[in-house]
Design a protein around this motif. Structure first.
Motif, PDB file in Angstrom:
ATOM      1  N   PRO A  22       0.760  -0.998  -0.068  1.00 60.64           N
ATOM      2  CA  PRO A  22       0.165  -0.027  -0.179  1.00 60.64           C
ATOM      3  C   PRO A  22       0.717   1.374   0.102  1.00 60.64           C
ATOM      4  O   PRO A  22       0.188   2.232  -0.131  1.00 60.64           O
ATOM      5  CB  PRO A  22      -0.849  -0.020   1.370  1.00 60.64           C
ATOM      6  CG  PRO A  22      -0.174  -0.907   2.312  1.00 60.64           C
ATOM      7  CD  PRO A  22       0.858  -1.993   1.207  1.00 60.64           C
ATOM      8  N   THR A  23       2.198   1.160   0.286  1.00 60.39           N
ATOM      9  CA  THR A  23       3.039   2.456   0.102  1.00 60.39           C
ATOM     10  C   THR A  23       3.374   2.728  -1.340  1.00 60.39           C
ATOM     11  O   THR A  23       3.921   3.924  -1.706  1.00 60.39           O
ATOM     12  CB  THR A  23       4.452   2.179   0.778  1.00 60.39           C
ATOM     13  OG1 THR A  23       5.098   1.039   0.177  1.00 60.39           O
ATOM     14  CG2 THR A  23       4.013   1.930   2.198  1.00 60.39           C
ATOM     15  N   LYS A  24       2.998   1.698  -2.240  1.00 59.38           N
ATOM     16  CA  LYS A  24       3.339   1.940  -3.582  1.00 59.38           C
ATOM     17  C   LYS A  24       1.951   2.108  -4.582  1.00 59.38           C
ATOM     18  O   LYS A  24       2.020   2.712  -5.763  1.00 59.38           O
ATOM     19  CB  LYS A  24       4.124   1.020  -4.257  1.00 59.38           C
ATOM     20  CG  LYS A  24       5.574   1.060  -3.539  1.00 59.38           C
ATOM     21  CD  LYS A  24       6.626   0.116  -4.091  1.00 59.38           C
ATOM     22  CE  LYS A  24       7.927   0.156  -3.374  1.00 59.38           C
ATOM     23  NZ  LYS A  24       8.676  -0.942  -3.363  1.00 59.38           N
ATOM     24  N   VAL A  25       0.886   1.455  -4.231  1.00 60.05           N
ATOM     25  CA  VAL A  25      -0.137   1.585  -5.134  1.00 60.05           C
ATOM     26  C   VAL A  25      -1.485   1.260  -4.094  1.00 60.05           C
ATOM     27  O   VAL A  25      -1.448   1.224  -2.998  1.00 60.05           O
ATOM     28  CB  VAL A  25      -0.196   0.262  -5.873  1.00 60.05           C
ATOM     29  CG1 VAL A  25       0.466   0.344  -7.204  1.00 60.05           C
ATOM     30  CG2 VAL A  25      -0.276  -1.159  -5.200  1.00 60.05           C
ATOM     31  N   GLN A  26      -2.676   2.005  -4.546  1.00 67.14           N
ATOM     32  CA  GLN A  26      -4.024   1.871  -3.947  1.00 67.14           C
ATOM     33  C   GLN A  26      -4.799   1.549  -4.866  1.00 67.14           C
ATOM     34  O   GLN A  26      -4.851   1.326  -5.987  1.00 67.14           O
ATOM     35  CB  GLN A  26      -4.339   3.316  -3.420  1.00 67.14           C
ATOM     36  CG  GLN A  26      -3.194   4.173  -2.585  1.00 67.14           C
ATOM     37  CD  GLN A  26      -3.582   3.434  -1.064  1.00 67.14           C
ATOM     38  OE1 GLN A  26      -4.422   3.935  -0.192  1.00 67.14           O
ATOM     39  NE2 GLN A  26      -2.213   2.809  -0.552  1.00 67.14           N
ATOM     40  N   VAL A  27      -6.179   1.009  -4.401  1.00 69.94           N
ATOM     41  CA  VAL A  27      -7.229   0.478  -5.086  1.00 69.94           C
ATOM     42  C   VAL A  27      -8.576   1.354  -4.683  1.00 69.94           C
ATOM     43  O   VAL A  27      -8.747   1.251  -3.485  1.00 69.94           O
ATOM     44  CB  VAL A  27      -7.534  -0.892  -4.986  1.00 69.94           C
ATOM     45  CG1 VAL A  27      -8.632  -1.351  -5.796  1.00 69.94           C
ATOM     46  CG2 VAL A  27      -6.109  -1.593  -5.348  1.00 69.94           C
ATOM     47  N   GLN A  28      -9.456   1.600  -5.556  1.00 67.28           N
ATOM     48  CA  GLN A  28     -10.603   1.974  -5.336  1.00 67.28           C
ATOM     49  C   GLN A  28     -11.708   1.045  -5.909  1.00 67.28           C
ATOM     50  O   GLN A  28     -11.348   0.283  -6.842  1.00 67.28           O
ATOM     51  CB  GLN A  28     -10.899   3.490  -5.837  1.00 67.28           C
ATOM     52  CG  GLN A  28      -9.849   4.515  -5.565  1.00 67.28           C
ATOM     53  CD  GLN A  28      -9.726   4.808  -4.178  1.00 67.28           C
ATOM     54  OE1 GLN A  28     -10.664   4.713  -3.449  1.00 67.28           O
ATOM     55  NE2 GLN A  28      -8.702   4.885  -3.519  1.00 67.28           N
ATOM     56  N   SER A  29     -12.862   0.994  -5.227  1.00 63.26           N
ATOM     57  CA  SER A  29     -13.793  -0.124  -5.635  1.00 63.26           C
ATOM     58  C   SER A  29     -14.073   0.000  -6.777  1.00 63.26           C
ATOM     59  O   SER A  29     -14.558  -1.016  -7.698  1.00 63.26           O
ATOM     60  CB  SER A  29     -14.833   0.054  -4.637  1.00 63.26           C
ATOM     61  OG  SER A  29     -15.699   1.244  -4.708  1.00 63.26           O
ATOM     62  N   ASN A  30     -14.292   1.338  -7.681  1.00 57.46           N
ATOM     63  CA  ASN A  30     -14.963   1.538  -8.962  1.00 57.46           C
ATOM     64  C   ASN A  30     -13.732   0.928  -9.887  1.00 57.46           C
ATOM     65  O   ASN A  30     -14.052   0.736 -11.101  1.00 57.46           O
ATOM     66  CB  ASN A  30     -15.174   2.705  -9.333  1.00 57.46           C
ATOM     67  CG  ASN A  30     -14.032   3.981  -8.985  1.00 57.46           C
ATOM     68  OD1 ASN A  30     -12.957   3.708  -8.498  1.00 57.46           O
ATOM     69  ND2 ASN A  30     -14.154   5.032  -9.577  1.00 57.46           N
ATOM     70  N   ASN A  31     -12.493   0.545  -9.493  1.00 59.42           N
ATOM     71  CA  ASN A  31     -11.325   0.043 -10.333  1.00 59.42           C
ATOM     72  C   ASN A  31     -11.370  -1.274 -10.185  1.00 59.42           C
ATOM     73  O   ASN A  31     -10.217  -2.199 -10.524  1.00 59.42           O
ATOM     74  CB  ASN A  31     -10.006   0.571 -10.049  1.00 59.42           C
ATOM     75  CG  ASN A  31     -10.089   1.926 -10.192  1.00 59.42           C
ATOM     76  OD1 ASN A  31     -10.792   2.396 -11.444  1.00 59.42           O
ATOM     77  ND2 ASN A  31      -9.180   2.934  -9.624  1.00 59.42           N
ATOM     78  N   VAL A  32     -12.367  -2.142  -9.582  1.00 61.74           N
ATOM     79  CA  VAL A  32     -12.468  -3.746  -9.530  1.00 61.74           C
ATOM     80  C   VAL A  32     -13.771  -3.862 -10.340  1.00 61.74           C
ATOM     81  O   VAL A  32     -14.808  -3.272 -10.102  1.00 61.74           O
ATOM     82  CB  VAL A  32     -12.810  -4.203  -8.171  1.00 61.74           C
ATOM     83  CG1 VAL A  32     -13.022  -5.554  -8.144  1.00 61.74           C
ATOM     84  CG2 VAL A  32     -11.397  -3.677  -7.324  1.00 61.74           C
ATOM     85  N   THR A  33     -13.596  -4.642 -11.507  1.00 64.14           N
ATOM     86  CA  THR A  33     -14.678  -4.821 -12.518  1.00 64.14           C
ATOM     87  C   THR A  33     -14.553  -6.427 -12.367  1.00 64.14           C
ATOM     88  O   THR A  33     -13.812  -7.329 -12.231  1.00 64.14           O
ATOM     89  CB  THR A  33     -14.378  -4.346 -13.976  1.00 64.14           C
ATOM     90  OG1 THR A  33     -12.987  -4.799 -14.174  1.00 64.14           O
ATOM     91  CG2 THR A  33     -14.426  -2.804 -13.485  1.00 64.14           C
ATOM     92  N   GLY A  34     -15.802  -6.823 -13.289  1.00 66.63           N
ATOM     93  CA  GLY A  34     -15.914  -8.317 -13.576  1.00 66.63           C
ATOM     94  C   GLY A  34     -15.030  -8.739 -14.522  1.00 66.63           C
ATOM     95  O   GLY A  34     -14.187  -8.134 -15.340  1.00 66.63           O
TER      96      GLY A  34
END
Length: 119
Positions: A22-34
């Motif tokens: 998590p110090t190098k990348v992050q994720v948002q829920s709208n960036n998780v798709t089917g």
């Protein structure tokens, strides 16, 4: 991509934890798709992201008549870079069930890459 190679086994559901730095990348829920597996084309039913701990827990299920078989993608995660470097990705807590809800080989599930290079 979260991929499944199940041979002749029907896949009715999955749960997986994806671990990242998590110090190098992050994720948002709208960036998780089917993905592209029949029944798994929508965003997973549950997307739990912890950008402090560096984990994403995904799970979804599909009823037997529509449950896919063979090689397919169940989810796609797009990370947002925040610092340069190499990010190791791993999976843990893998649970897979067939179209009738019985546990199958968790080794059928894999990630399309084990690391990301952020320039």
């Amino acid at each position: 991509d979260v991929q499944i190679s199940s041979g002749a086994t029907v896949i009715g559901g999955y749960q997986v934890t994806i671990n990242f730095d998590p110090t190098k990348v992050q994720v948002q829920s709208n960036n998780v798709t089917g993905g592209n597996g029949t029944g798994f084309t929508s965003q997973p039913a549950s997307v739990n992201i912890d950008n402090v701990a560096g984990t994403i827990v995904l799970n979804a299920f599909q009823t037997n008549p529509n449950a896919p078989i063979g090689n397919f993608t169940v989810a796609r995660v797009t990370f947002t870079p925040i610092r340069t470097g190499t990010v190791s990705l791993s999976s843990s807590g893998v649970d897979l069930v067939d179209g009738d809800g019985f546990t199958v080989n968790p080794g059928f599930l894999s990630l399309s890459t084990s690391s990301l290079v952020i320039p």
